[in-house]
Design an enzyme around this catalytic site. Structure first.
Site, PDB file in Angstrom:
ATOM      1  CD  GLU A 146      -2.668   1.228   2.586  1.00  0.00           C
ATOM      2  OE1 GLU A 146      -3.696   1.922   2.606  1.00  0.00           O
ATOM      3  OE2 GLU A 146      -2.272   0.567   3.556  1.00  0.00           O
ATOM      4  CE  LYS A 221      -7.327   1.758   3.429  1.00  0.00           C
ATOM      5  NZ  LYS A 221      -6.081   2.274   4.051  1.00  0.00           N
ATOM      6  CB  CYS A 258      -4.865  -1.282   4.119  1.00  0.00           C
ATOM      7  SG  CYS A 258      -3.990  -1.198   5.710  1.00  0.00           S
TER       8      CYS A 258
END
Length: 422
Positions: A146, A221, A258
């Site tokens: 990331e 995300k 994440c």
């Protein structure tokens, strides 16, 4: 043992613990697997590994032999290099569908006080030999960590770090496009995206680069943390790309960036869209999440019948201006230790050992994607799931007048509910 010896032993344990916190090791070892391997008798270690890592098609996961050029690059540039093979049962009507996948974890290069462009260029230069090792090893799909082009500065809430944001077709993408084309490799590049078409909006985005150097698409995300030092909503908000699955030359892939790994429905949605491999590029620190790290990905692989590739950066990144977490703790200048430990999980509950907790690394795995359907057939999760029931429940839950389905025992007296009543 007298009191002085006890105190001495305790002091040594404290010193070892402090050393481990500082350098990222576990009692001097770079991973739990290597600690156990060095500490246990071979037959005991074999049984412990079976319990911790599971079995792939009834046997222990097999290591892969890699070519000498890849091993030489690992030695020269000091990065951990591991490789394993996930098998599937032989089928009568389908040939094996084997894809070789690679994950890169790395620390930053220059201090955060260096000019931002120098920091970024140093990381690109550092990753080139690791990507070369992936190419030498025959990797088909490669995923980076990331926000790989920058320090993970989102703890600071300082807007200067927004300068690292770049358009989808910016410098880092062009750098990887050349390599993807040259190496016939799909590359997943998680970056800080600057959306020039929508008022310079910033997103946490994964760019999917095809093996011909083309941009296949992007995913933003879905879930943004608001916990501890993770103040990411200062920079970007929840993504708007849904749960896309990208059909590449080497399989159907998705990217769960994440914090999305903490949300089971996020994993589910990628599976419902047909993902065979879901990548989880991350930046997470030991105090916050390490006990969860090997569990969530493995559970997602089992529950959704796909492979999961987990990537986490390494090192401790120190920033020039101290910041606080809003939790009463003193101000500090670093996030904590990013513990690496990148690994693969398979739909049959087997998984690889992890890469180092404190050095750069390249993890490689062969996967027979036929295993995904074989586990769907075995467990029948898709057939036995009650999606109509879940959908109805969720539809009610999101309404402002939702009431939980709770049936109360008429003879039960709740002291909290009865408080203040006559």
């Amino acid at each position: 043992m007298d009191r002085e010896e006890v105190v001495g032993a305790e002091n040594e344990e404290v010193k070892e613990e402090k050393k481990s916190l500082k350098d990222g090791s576990i009692c001097g070892f770079d991973s739990l697997h290597r600690l156990l391997s060095a500490s246990l008798e071979p037959h005991i270690f074999q049984e412990v590994s079976r319990l911790l890592l599971g079995l792939n098609c009834g046997k222990a996961l097999e290591p892969l032999s890699l070519p000498e050029p890849a091993i030489a690059l690992s030695s020269k540039h000091d990065f951990d290099l591991q490789a394993f093979c996930f098998s599937a049962d032989k089928e009568s009507l389908r040939e094996p569908r084997i894809v070789r996948v690679g994950l890169i974890q790395n620390s930053t290069v220059l201090p955060t006080t260096a000019p931002l462009l120098d920091q970024k260029r140093a990381i690109l230069q550092k990753l080139k030999p690791i990507i070369d090792a992936a190419r030498a090893s025959g990797v088909n799909i490669l995923c980076l960590q990331e926000a790989w082009t920058m320090p993970f500065a989102f703890c600071t809430r300082e807007k200067r770090w927004c300068e690292f944001a770049e358009p989808i077709d910016g410098e880092s993408t062009q750098f990887l496009q050349d390599l993807a084309r040259k190496y016939n490799m799909v590359i997943i590049s998680p970056i800080l995206e600057r959306d020039v078409n929508h008022g310079e909006t910033i997103w946490n985005t994964a760019v999917i680069i095809g093996n011909h150097g083309n941009i296949i698409g992007k995913h933003r995300k879905n879930h943004i943390p608001r916990v501890g030092d993770f103040n990411e909503s200062t920079y970007y908000m929840e993504g708007n790309t849904g749960h896309p699955v990208f059909e590449t030359a080497f399989g159907k892939i998705a990217i769960n960036i994440c914090y999305g790994r903490h949300h089971p429905l996020n994993w589910l949605a990628f599976g419902l869209n047909g993902a065979e491999i879901v990548f989880n590029p991350s930046a997470t620190v030991g105090e916050l999440s390490e006990p969860m790290w090997p569990i969530e990905a493995r559970n997602a692989a089992i529950a959704n019948n796909y492979f999961v590739a987990s990537i986490n950066r390494v090192g401790t990144e120190t920033f020039p201006n101290p910041f606080t977490s809003g939790d009463g703790k003193p101000q500090h200048s670093d996030f904590g230790h990013f513990y690496g430990s990148s690994h693969f999980s398979a739909p049959d509950a087997s998984c690889t050992p992890s890469l180092s907790r404190y050095t750069d690394g390249l993890m490689i795995s062969d996967m027979d994607l036929n295993l995904c359907r074989q586990l769907k057939d075995k467990w029948g999760f898709r057939m036995t799931g009650r999606y109509d029931m879940y959908a109805e429940m969720l539809a009610r839950y999101v309404k402002h007048d939702f009431e939980p389905q709770v049936i109360v025992d008429p003879l039960f007296k709740n002291p909290y509910n009865d408080a203040g009543r006559n």
